[in-house]
Write a protein that holds these residues in place. Structure first.
Motif, short mmCIF file in Angstrom:
data_model
loop_
_atom_site.label_atom_id
_atom_site.label_comp_id
_atom_site.label_asym_id
_atom_site.label_seq_id
_atom_site.Cartn_x
_atom_site.Cartn_y
_atom_site.Cartn_z
N ILE A 29 0.85 -1.19 0.00
CA ILE A 29 0.00 0.00 0.00
C ILE A 29 0.89 1.24 0.00
O ILE A 29 1.66 1.46 0.94
CB ILE A 29 -0.94 0.02 1.22
N LEU A 32 -1.07 4.64 2.93
CA LEU A 32 -1.96 3.87 3.80
C LEU A 32 -3.16 4.69 4.25
O LEU A 32 -4.31 4.25 4.13
CB LEU A 32 -1.20 3.35 5.02
N THR A 35 -5.61 5.54 1.61
CA THR A 35 -6.30 4.33 1.16
C THR A 35 -7.42 3.96 2.12
O THR A 35 -8.56 3.74 1.70
CB THR A 35 -5.31 3.17 1.04
N ALA A 80 -3.57 3.09 -3.17
CA ALA A 80 -2.84 1.88 -2.76
C ALA A 80 -1.69 1.58 -3.71
O ALA A 80 -0.63 1.11 -3.28
CB ALA A 80 -3.78 0.69 -2.68
#
Length: 85
Positions: A29, A32, A35, A80
């Motif tokens: 990812i 993070l 996301t 991501a």
């Protein structure tokens, strides 16, 4: 900096960098927090879709919730991977 970090998805091909550093928490990812911030949008759109179907609203409301879910999932995939398609 993204060129030196090893990632599962390959090199970053996105032309826009967001405010997070890439691949700090995981090699899967890139960003993070950007996301996971899409998860509430997906959940709320799913709840709205279920309510629209349960209460037999017009079809446009179901399409609205589906489009919001699609947008949030696309944003989640972008943040991501940071891959330009």
């Amino acid at each position: 900096m993204a060129e030196t970090i090893s990632s599962f998805w390959g090199p970053v091909t996105s032309t826009k960098e967001c405010c997070e550093e890439n691949y700090i928490h995981s090699s899967y990812i890139a960003e993070l927090y950007n996301t996971i911030s899409n998860i509430p949008t997906i959940i709320l759109a799913f709840i709205g879709l279920i309510n629209a179907l349960r209460q037999r609203f017009e079809k446009r409301f179901s399409i609205l919730h589906l489009s919001n879910m699609t947008l949030a999932i696309g944003s989640m995939l972008y943040h991501a991977t940071l891959q330009r398609v």
